[in-house]
Design a protein around this motif. Sequence first.
Motif, PDB file in Angstrom:
ATOM      1  N   HIS A 114      58.078  26.247  44.529  1.00 14.28           N
ATOM      2  CA  HIS A 114      57.722  25.667  45.811  1.00 14.28           C
ATOM      3  C   HIS A 114      56.348  25.009  45.760  1.00 14.28           C
ATOM      4  O   HIS A 114      55.457  25.464  45.038  1.00 14.28           O
ATOM      5  CB  HIS A 114      57.703  26.758  46.893  1.00 14.28           C
ATOM      6  CG  HIS A 114      58.821  27.748  46.784  1.00 14.28           C
ATOM      7  ND1 HIS A 114      60.058  27.534  47.334  1.00 14.28           N
ATOM      8  CD2 HIS A 114      58.890  28.961  46.163  1.00 14.28           C
ATOM      9  CE1 HIS A 114      60.844  28.574  47.075  1.00 14.28           C
ATOM     10  NE2 HIS A 114      60.149  29.450  46.365  1.00 14.28           N
ATOM     11  N   PRO A 115      56.122  23.987  46.573  1.00 10.60           N
ATOM     12  CA  PRO A 115      54.763  23.442  46.698  1.00 10.60           C
ATOM     13  C   PRO A 115      53.914  24.345  47.582  1.00 10.60           C
ATOM     14  O   PRO A 115      54.420  25.003  48.492  1.00 10.60           O
ATOM     15  CB  PRO A 115      54.997  22.085  47.368  1.00 10.60           C
ATOM     16  CG  PRO A 115      56.247  22.273  48.174  1.00 10.60           C
ATOM     17  CD  PRO A 115      57.109  23.229  47.385  1.00 10.60           C
TER      18      PRO A 115
ATOM     19  N   ALA B 151      50.312  23.830  49.741  1.00  8.23           N
ATOM     20  CA  ALA B 151      49.273  22.877  50.129  1.00  8.23           C
ATOM     21  C   ALA B 151      47.898  23.525  50.049  1.00  8.23           C
ATOM     22  O   ALA B 151      47.751  24.747  50.100  1.00  8.23           O
ATOM     23  CB  ALA B 151      49.532  22.373  51.546  1.00  8.23           C
TER      24      ALA B 151
ATOM     25  N   GLU C  29      49.071  17.129  39.873  1.00 13.50           N
ATOM     26  CA  GLU C  29      50.284  17.767  40.360  1.00 13.50           C
ATOM     27  C   GLU C  29      51.380  17.817  39.298  1.00 13.50           C
ATOM     28  O   GLU C  29      52.074  18.809  39.154  1.00 13.50           O
ATOM     29  CB  GLU C  29      50.844  17.078  41.613  1.00 13.50           C
ATOM     30  CG  GLU C  29      52.064  17.750  42.221  1.00 13.50           C
ATOM     31  CD  GLU C  29      52.614  16.974  43.415  1.00 13.50           C
ATOM     32  OE1 GLU C  29      53.628  16.275  43.237  1.00 13.50           O
ATOM     33  OE2 GLU C  29      52.025  17.079  44.513  1.00 13.50           O
TER      34      GLU C  29
ATOM     35  N   ILE D 197      53.942  21.039  38.132  1.00 14.21           N
ATOM     36  CA  ILE D 197      55.364  21.089  38.485  1.00 14.21           C
ATOM     37  C   ILE D 197      56.192  21.434  37.245  1.00 14.21           C
ATOM     38  O   ILE D 197      57.103  22.270  37.286  1.00 14.21           O
ATOM     39  CB  ILE D 197      55.825  19.747  39.091  1.00 14.21           C
ATOM     40  CG1 ILE D 197      55.172  19.538  40.462  1.00 14.21           C
ATOM     41  CG2 ILE D 197      57.343  19.693  39.201  1.00 14.21           C
ATOM     42  CD1 ILE D 197      55.512  18.201  41.099  1.00 14.21           C
TER      43      ILE D 197
ATOM     44  N   PHE E  78      54.740  28.872  42.620  1.00 17.39           N
ATOM     45  CA  PHE E  78      54.293  27.731  43.422  1.00 17.39           C
ATOM     46  C   PHE E  78      53.463  26.796  42.545  1.00 17.39           C
ATOM     47  O   PHE E  78      52.929  27.197  41.512  1.00 17.39           O
ATOM     48  CB  PHE E  78      53.434  28.203  44.600  1.00 17.39           C
ATOM     49  CG  PHE E  78      54.160  29.093  45.571  1.00 17.39           C
ATOM     50  CD1 PHE E  78      54.646  28.582  46.767  1.00 17.39           C
ATOM     51  CD2 PHE E  78      54.359  30.449  45.290  1.00 17.39           C
ATOM     52  CE1 PHE E  78      55.312  29.396  47.664  1.00 17.39           C
ATOM     53  CE2 PHE E  78      55.029  31.273  46.188  1.00 17.39           C
ATOM     54  CZ  PHE E  78      55.510  30.742  47.377  1.00 17.39           C
ATOM     55  N   TYR E  79      53.360  25.550  42.966  1.00 15.25           N
ATOM     56  CA  TYR E  79      52.424  24.616  42.336  1.00 15.25           C
ATOM     57  C   TYR E  79      51.534  24.031  43.421  1.00 15.25           C
ATOM     58  O   TYR E  79      51.939  23.927  44.590  1.00 15.25           O
ATOM     59  CB  TYR E  79      53.155  23.508  41.569  1.00 15.25           C
ATOM     60  CG  TYR E  79      53.968  22.563  42.435  1.00 15.25           C
ATOM     61  CD1 TYR E  79      53.397  21.402  42.974  1.00 15.25           C
ATOM     62  CD2 TYR E  79      55.305  22.831  42.727  1.00 15.25           C
ATOM     63  CE1 TYR E  79      54.143  20.539  43.771  1.00 15.25           C
ATOM     64  CE2 TYR E  79      56.048  21.983  43.525  1.00 15.25           C
ATOM     65  CZ  TYR E  79      55.462  20.836  44.046  1.00 15.25           C
ATOM     66  OH  TYR E  79      56.185  19.985  44.842  1.00 15.25           O
TER      67      TYR E  79
ATOM     68  N   GLU F  62      50.135  21.474  45.569  1.00 15.07           N
ATOM     69  CA  GLU F  62      50.553  20.140  46.000  1.00 15.07           C
ATOM     70  C   GLU F  62      49.371  19.173  45.952  1.00 15.07           C
ATOM     71  O   GLU F  62      48.332  19.416  46.557  1.00 15.07           O
ATOM     72  CB  GLU F  62      51.092  20.235  47.431  1.00 15.07           C
ATOM     73  CG  GLU F  62      51.830  19.010  47.912  1.00 15.07           C
ATOM     74  CD  GLU F  62      52.481  19.263  49.253  1.00 15.07           C
ATOM     75  OE1 GLU F  62      53.516  18.624  49.520  1.00 15.07           O
ATOM     76  OE2 GLU F  62      51.974  20.096  50.028  1.00 15.07           O
ATOM     77  N   GLY F  63      49.507  18.103  45.179  1.00 10.16           N
ATOM     78  CA  GLY F  63      48.433  17.129  45.044  1.00 10.16           C
ATOM     79  C   GLY F  63      47.369  17.508  44.035  1.00 10.16           C
ATOM     80  O   GLY F  63      46.431  16.750  43.795  1.00 10.16           O
TER      81      GLY F  63
ATOM     82  N   ALA G  27      43.747  17.075  45.625  1.00  3.88           N
ATOM     83  CA  ALA G  27      43.996  17.486  47.010  1.00  3.88           C
ATOM     84  C   ALA G  27      43.083  18.641  47.401  1.00  3.88           C
ATOM     85  O   ALA G  27      42.587  18.701  48.531  1.00  3.88           O
ATOM     86  CB  ALA G  27      45.455  17.878  47.188  1.00  3.88           C
TER      87      ALA G  27
END
Length: 382
Positions: free
Chosen positions: A8-9, A11, A80, A84, A99-100, A102-103, A107
């Motif tokens: 899952h991403p 943030a 990113e 992934i 999880f990774y 996001e950005g 980010a």
Amino acid sequence: MTTSTTYHPMAAKEVTRFILDQKPLFILDVRNEGDYNDWRIEGETIESINVPYFELLEGVDAVMDRIPAEGKVLVVCAKEGSSIFVAEQLAETGRSDIFYLEGGMKAWSEYLEPVKVGDLRDGGELYQFVRIGKGCLSYMVVSGGEAAVVDALRMTDVYEQFVAEKGVQLKHTIDTHLHADHISGGRSLAEKTGATYWLPPKDAEEVQFAYEPLQDGNEITVGGTRIVIQALYSPGHTIGSTSFIVDDRYLLSGDILFVESIGRPDLAGLAEDWVGDLRDTLYSRYRELSEELIVLPAHFGKMTELGEGGKVSARLGDLYKHNPGLNMQDEAEFRRAVTENLPPQPNAYQEIRHTNMGKITPTAEEQREMEIGPNRCAIHDK
């Protein structure tokens, strides 16, 4: 039996909550070792290891014994893509809590967390915007349907959205000094909103644009309830550095005074010239102020400086007791501390200064690259 490949991403906002709420999070950072050692996601409940991406191209078996058997695992890289790839491999082992970021770290560098500092007299509010990935702090005074932003960052959409949600009009954007570690959003935010942009004239001799000169004793009123931002000339980090006293309760100290350190005077190449100004500001001018003022700096250097809800602040009197930069009574010792053995200078700081002067106009992507890495505005930053 099929193997789950669910990942899952996550943030930057979610990662911030792990830090502020002190919830455990394990991070596998797959950037190269130098980038990891220079700058990474940290926090009291954050555990991280560094295994460069190229070591995981053939699989993740070699790293599995270094990853906790339970709990969320966040894979981090620069932009990113690599995270992934690695997160997918971890998920293929049957884990469902992978999880990774996001950005990526780009980010992370740009995320701002709004934190309410407190209510002001006659109904106003003061907010601190915490750039948790880079240690930058900016402020918004809201009162009587109007707002002013101090030390705005280049992510101006955050401030625009905030004033829209508050239903107020941005009237002023103010820079405490000409910044060298990040690109100011003050001028562009003023241009977008019709606000007045203020800058200390002693820092503006080479700027290529119009601005309102910020002078010692200026009073900038926000709203009909007269929340007065009183300018206080406080040179040392730069020759034009200016602090603000808001509502007779808060001292916005810019890059002169931090919670655990003091500002460095060398980012314009004039450390020997400015060290006397820095000492005079910290040991004389600030000493004349009320010890009850709450200091709100423009940066923090360590996660230990984050207080309740992520707020970075301290009582001025307490800083005079505990901040090492305020307790060097020997002037020669002070001079050595702020001119010798300083941490590395911020990434691309000369280009950032020229951008803030209006001399160059880098693209959005170039601006992101210029700002990558930690802030290094304090003499004790690692």
